[in-house]
Design an enzyme around this catalytic site. Structure first.
Site, short mmCIF file in Angstrom:
data_model
loop_
_atom_site.label_atom_id
_atom_site.label_comp_id
_atom_site.label_asym_id
_atom_site.label_seq_id
_atom_site.Cartn_x
_atom_site.Cartn_y
_atom_site.Cartn_z
CD GLU C 59 -94.69 49.97 -33.39
OE1 GLU C 59 -93.68 50.03 -32.67
OE2 GLU C 59 -94.79 49.13 -34.31
CG HIS C 128 -99.50 39.91 -34.65
ND1 HIS C 128 -98.67 39.57 -33.61
CD2 HIS C 128 -98.70 40.54 -35.54
CE1 HIS C 128 -97.44 39.97 -33.87
NE2 HIS C 128 -97.43 40.56 -35.04
C1 LIG Z 1 -94.05 46.55 -32.13
C2 LIG Z 1 -94.11 45.90 -33.43
N1 LIG Z 1 -94.12 46.65 -34.54
C3 LIG Z 1 -94.18 46.09 -35.76
C4 LIG Z 1 -94.23 44.73 -35.90
C5 LIG Z 1 -94.35 44.09 -37.27
N2 LIG Z 1 -93.10 43.49 -37.64
C6 LIG Z 1 -92.84 42.19 -37.44
S1 LIG Z 1 -91.29 41.76 -37.87
C7 LIG Z 1 -90.93 43.33 -38.33
C8 LIG Z 1 -89.57 43.68 -38.81
C9 LIG Z 1 -88.58 43.46 -37.75
O1 LIG Z 1 -87.33 43.83 -38.22
P1 LIG Z 1 -86.03 43.37 -37.45
O2 LIG Z 1 -86.13 43.79 -36.03
O3 LIG Z 1 -84.87 43.86 -38.20
O4 LIG Z 1 -86.10 41.78 -37.46
P2 LIG Z 1 -86.07 40.81 -38.74
O5 LIG Z 1 -87.48 40.63 -39.21
O6 LIG Z 1 -85.20 41.41 -39.77
O7 LIG Z 1 -85.55 39.54 -38.21
C10 LIG Z 1 -92.03 44.17 -38.17
C11 LIG Z 1 -92.06 45.60 -38.51
C12 LIG Z 1 -94.25 43.96 -34.72
N3 LIG Z 1 -94.36 42.64 -34.74
N4 LIG Z 1 -94.17 44.57 -33.51
#
Ligand SMILES: Cc1ncc(C[n+]2csc(CCOP(=O)(O)OP(=O)(O)O)c2C)c(N)n1
Ligand SMILES: Cc1ncc(C[n+]2csc(CCOP(=O)(O)OP(=O)(O)O)c2C)c(N)n1
Ligand SMILES: [Mg+2]
Ligand SMILES: [Mg+2]
Lengths: 326, 330, 326, 330
Positions: C59, C128
């Site tokens: 971000e 959220h």
């Molecule tokens: C700071 C932040 N940005 C965006 C999100 C929204 N978000 C939740 S899970 C996710 C993907 C996360 O990817 P990864 O770290 O690979 O974990 P996975 O979901 O694959 O377990 C996103 C973008 C969030 N919760 N927090």
């Protein structure tokens, strides 16, 4: 009573609390040599570099690490060199520290203190002069202190360190060298208790942090014209002692709030809204607000002075509220 | 709590016995069944909010937590049910949280994305991607100061590895030699975004070089491989050697979260099927040469526990409205 | 007039503005597939993945890159998936975007739009569901829009994109699926103009974003009891059209402000303070505020409903201001 | 502004002639004298606010900017006078800014920490440590989109390399192959904090490996070495090869900023003296085999320019108070 400076009062608070509780630790950029404003002076020598440690320039990381250390039972104090840099650490402070206790069902608490110098007056310009207290006031779960003299600096800092909740302590740079009486020995100022710094009957001037002194100076000026101003200092902004503030206004029927942040959505907005709710029937004039003008804080001294609130602004606002032609 | 008082215990990773492996299989099955149920409840509208199941990634949860002691800490993510269960989190109270009951671990405030059980060394799921890494750093700092030999493990995804918090935390842990293990579950996607597009290196473990820390990539579908890499990192951490970065290549068999199908807009059925062939439960069962009967016995025991947890949750009272205003301050 | 949803209105604004000006680009997590709330749907197919690009979860980096691209003459729109995550990007937004024009002596401008869904109602819990609009209102140099219906969503978004200043557009999640009339063709809503969403004479209800609908529902309820409520929507919070707000209050003599953020130091604090300044002599009762209760937003539906403001809260506050026993 | 319309120009780094090197020497001297004057004015209370001089680091400023075209961009730091001058920033308006005059580049609002001259491709000093890296990323993105072949160089310190913004920016530039050069001036200290304590790797350039980008360490006291490394990175960037990380080992001869002595609490006189032996001006003068007379001629010319700048600044009117409220919005 002995007089010491605001910085010395803060340093003393650190020394005493670190002696009192070995779980108190200190982290921040250049804190070992206390290189910037001097608050952490002598701590590293006395308590060792395990408990008092310099950190890399990683505001997000060090505040987040403070949260983690607090979760594990320590009581970290993290220094953010200038309040403006706290923007890099809003996530650990607001999304984590302020919410964890609640969000995890009360399973743990986060006794973290973040302390930071705010405000202008040293010609550091737009990114080193901000007052952002109002942001933190809106967030349930974090407390905010804004001492205006050495005694409160020590007393509120000791309270902050002993508090089991995250606390933000905002220290105005222009206060650091100011001297004042501070009681010897343990001196703890409770949160949520405003202080009447000067009594008066015609108008209430509520000052935030350093602006308490503009209020006191304005009260002097007003006194010369036979106007008796009461000066009240909320001391902590969250919790905010609206009771004491409103009580003063019920007595004087008029109120001016003075802060150094920007006017729109500032600390004064909340105080004004809360005071008019509690003292509506007693108000003889609109509650006035004095704050920084609507621009970033420029570095050049004359321009900076122009944008920041001054004593004349407070006097003028007070006279307007009193219907005295300026 | 004397600073660096106690001598750090040197812990030699234990060799896994067949019994251990059996327990690990069982734990993976507990996660699998718990999450299948969670997904079912979610689809039925009984579990609300944001729910992310880790089905397919169970070997990571169990491999890591098998290498930890009870006093060691984990911090996990939005996709944290598996880690929670593997760390010993009480299943009834966890299910109660998902169903929003007063007996839930978070008193119905945090939900799936904030499961925590401090009594078991589970310091919380954290729903802000990347936020748990600085916290783990601080916990590691505390453990180093108290000289307890405890370690903190932080789970995060491939997506999270691109957050600034990763960098700041790895550097802090490295300069201070903190007992923190960065465990990256590279399941190849951050929501719909493939790791090859999001991340400038092929193996995320390479990034450890930027901090002068060891980094390894392991097969995240193989619970033993995960265990071994973790046990080595734990040993190192306990001995004062500082942080390690472990990347486990894995895959989530389900969609990212609500509404996201198993395959569709951003990945193919073939890809999912291919990975499903390497189901961590199958791999472990094969290692153990489990018979159908043995598998059934496992399943029966797990379902009994799960049903008990569900009964507990369903039988628990709803949280009172007033409770929504409690615990804001200590 | 045709009716489309709030999301469709936003998407349409993007399509039209991207056609109109090829310097408009879009960045954000999962924006190519518009995977979360759907606002950026179809843009990548139409305008290509150079102009509409998925970003890593960074971000700070992507908002900062938005600032840089704007400095270089582009007009980036950066999506932050949930408003809560904007805490990671406060530095580029506030210390850079909002100040650069001023701080560099007017040498450049930063035409950046950051759009983000705020608020609760979808059981996503404490991290959220926040409404943080008030923070941004305090900062000179950045504008804040909070549309409450599809027409304003489109109109304000088009304005935001054409604005040469940084603009934050806050979209309440509960509005996304709401349908409403939106004029065909170019539809640009100017900033700084509040809208009277319903006329009335007994009390003014000022609603922020989604809470406009609670105000409208409360006005319905009050109407049944013979009370005529005027509902006013500021639409943009910075600039804030205090003139229109105060004008309504001068007519009705009573005012309730409804927002979804937390009460202390919220949007309502500023509106209350400003309205009492401008309409002091016309006020027959204290200005009341309705906001989220003083706790993080819990995920469980009943608890969440309890903490968030609802229509009954607005009705009660209005009756209290009117001296009607509840 | 067609997206990726124009073909990228391939720029072969030019070989430095003696004339070039002479110009580089001159530019380093311009910086040196400008900053000596600034420090003098600061000590006399005529320059207010936060002032950080880069004396000792001139080879970095000049080596980098010599490898750039006028249309290329730089973004610099709190310690940015040298970069500004090397990029061609108008000296009179720069001095006027320091003295807080209406003719200052920032109209007396930004001061030393925010010098910018967009007309010369100088996109600003940025006083929040690390904040300029994401901005440079965005500028690189713009340059890639417009297909102009322009590059953006971002200067930062050893301290700044531990900010999360470094990581996020390097990754973004690497996945998108943006024409951005990360130039780290490792002057060994962040205020009072030594790089060996703050940073987990010996050579910060090693961190490039975490992004699959080239990283080199060069002698930051040798203007030619800096130029060559930069020219290579520029070539790569213009050809679409993406970002590079260059680390220059250097040293600031003065204290960090106001009140900080040249040596004292955190570094010794011996250390400073040792580094002063490698003064970049001396090294360049030696390469050029400059005679005393030639050096004097340089100095005279530079001082003439400098005095002109000071005259301009001193003769300029103060900024009006009303101007403090202008340019908040476009
Ligand atoms: C700071 C932040 N940005 C965006 C999100 C929204 N978000 C939740 S899970 C996710 C993907 C996360 O990817 P990864 O770290 O690979 O974990 P996975 O979901 O694959 O377990 C996103 C973008 C969030 N919760 N927090
Ligand atoms: C985010 C942020 N944190 C802290 C500071 C205070 N500060 C200004 S310069 C500096 C040291 C920077 O060190 P380095 O990056 O090595 O640059 P150098 O000063 O050595 O040129 C610090 C800590 C700041 N300006 N911004
Ligand atoms: Mg992933
Ligand atoms: Mg340095």
């Amino acid at each position: 009573m002995r007089e010491i400076t605001f910085v010395e009062a803060l340093t003393e608070a650190h020394h005493e609390e670190m002696e009192r509780d070995e779980r108190v630790i200190v982290m921040g950029e250049d804190v070992e040599l206390a290189y910037v404003f001097g608050v952490t002076k002598g701590l590293a020598e006395k308590f060792g570099r395990d408990r008092v440690r310099d950190t890399p320039i990683s505001e997000l990381g060090i505040v987040g690490a403070g949260v983690g250390a607090a979760m594990a039972g320590y009581r970290p104090i993290v220094e953010i060199m200038f309040m403006d840099f706290i923007m890099l650490a809003m996530d650990p402070l607001i999304n984590q520290a302020a919410k964890l206790r609640y969000m995890l069902g009360g399973q743990l608490s986060v006794p973290l203190v973040v302390r930071t110098p705010g405000g202008g007056g040293v010609q550091y310009g737009p990114t080193h002069s901000q007052c952002l207290e109002a942001w933190f006031m809106q967030i349930p779960g974090i407390k905010v202190a804004a001492p205006s003299d050495p005694a409160d600096a020590k007393g509120l800092m000791c309270s902050a360190i002993r508090d089991d909740n995250p606390v933000l302590v905002v220290e105005h740079k222009m206060l650091y060298k100011m001297k004042g009486p501070v009681p010897e020995g343990e001196h703890v100022t409770p949160f949520g208790q405003a202080a009447v710094k000067r009594e008066g009957g015609d108008i209430t001037l509520i000052g935030v942090g350093y602006q308490v002194h503009n209020c006191l100076a304005a009260a002097d000026e007003l006194g010369k014209e036979g106007i008796s101003a009461e000066v009240v200092d909320p001391r902590t902004l969250a919790p905010l002692d609206t009771g004491t503030l409103a009580e003063s206004v019920r007595k004087t029927n008029r109120c001016i709030i003075v802060e150094e942040g920007h006017l729109r959505s500032g600390v004064g907005s909340e105080i004004s809204a809360a005071v008019q709710e509690e003292a509506f029937d007693y108000l003889d004039a609109p509650i006035g607000r004095v704050a920084a003008l609507d621009a970033p804080i420029p570095f050049e001294p004359r321009l900076e002075d122009f944008v920041l609130p001054n004593t004349a602004n407070v006097v003028d606002a007070a006279k307007k509220a009193l219907g005295v032609t300026v | 709590m004397a600073t660096r008082a106690k001598k750090r215990r040197s812990a030699k990773p234990k060799r896994l016995t067949k019994k251990d492996l059996n327990a690990m299989y069982r734990n993976m099955l507990r996660i699998r069944r718990f999450e299948e149920k969670t997904d079912e409840f979610f689809m039925a509208g009984r579990v609300k909010g944001a729910v992310h199941v880790s089905i397919g990634q169970e070997a990571c949860s169990v491999g890591v937590c098998t290498a930890l002691n009870d006093e060691d800490a984990i911090l996990t993510t939005h996709r944290g049910h598996g880690h929670s269960i593997a760390k010993g989190t009480r299943m009834p109270e966890m299910m109660a949280e998902l169903l929003g009951k007063s007996t839930g671990l978070c008193k119905a405030r945090g939900g799936s994305m904030h499961i925590a059980d401090i009594s078991k060394g589970h310091y919380g799921a954290h729903s802000i991607v990347g936020a748990n890494m600085p916290m783990a750093t601080g916990m590691g700092l505390a453990y180093q100061l108290e000289g307890s030999g405890r370690v903190a493990v932080v789970f995060f995804g491939d997506g999270a590895s691109n957050q600034g918090s990763f960098h700041e935390s790895m550097n802090l842990c490295a300069i201070w030699k903190l007992p923190v293990i960065f465990f990256c579950e590279n399941n190849h996607y951050a929501v719909s975004y493939h790791v090859e597009r999001s991340t400038s290196v092929k193996d995320i473990s390479v990034r450890a070089q930027g901090y002068n820390a060891p980094g390894v990539t392991v097969d995240g579908m193989d619970v033993v491989a995960v265990y071994e890499a973790t046990a080595e990192a734990v040993r190192r951490a306990r001995e004062g050697g500082g942080p390690s970065l472990i990347e486990a290549k894995t895959y989530r068999f389900f969609g990212h979260s609500r509404g996201d199908p198993q395959f569709g807009p951003y990945r193919t059925k073939e890809e999912v099927d291919e990975w499903r062939k390497r189901d961590p439960l199958t791999i472990a069962a094969d290692m153990l040469k489990l018979t159908e009967a043995q598998k059934k016995a496992h399943l029966k025991a797990v379902d009994k526990e799960l049903n008990g947890a569900i009964d507990f949750a369903e039988g628990s009272p709803e949280a009172t409205l007033e409770s929504a205003l409690e615990d804001v301050y200590a």
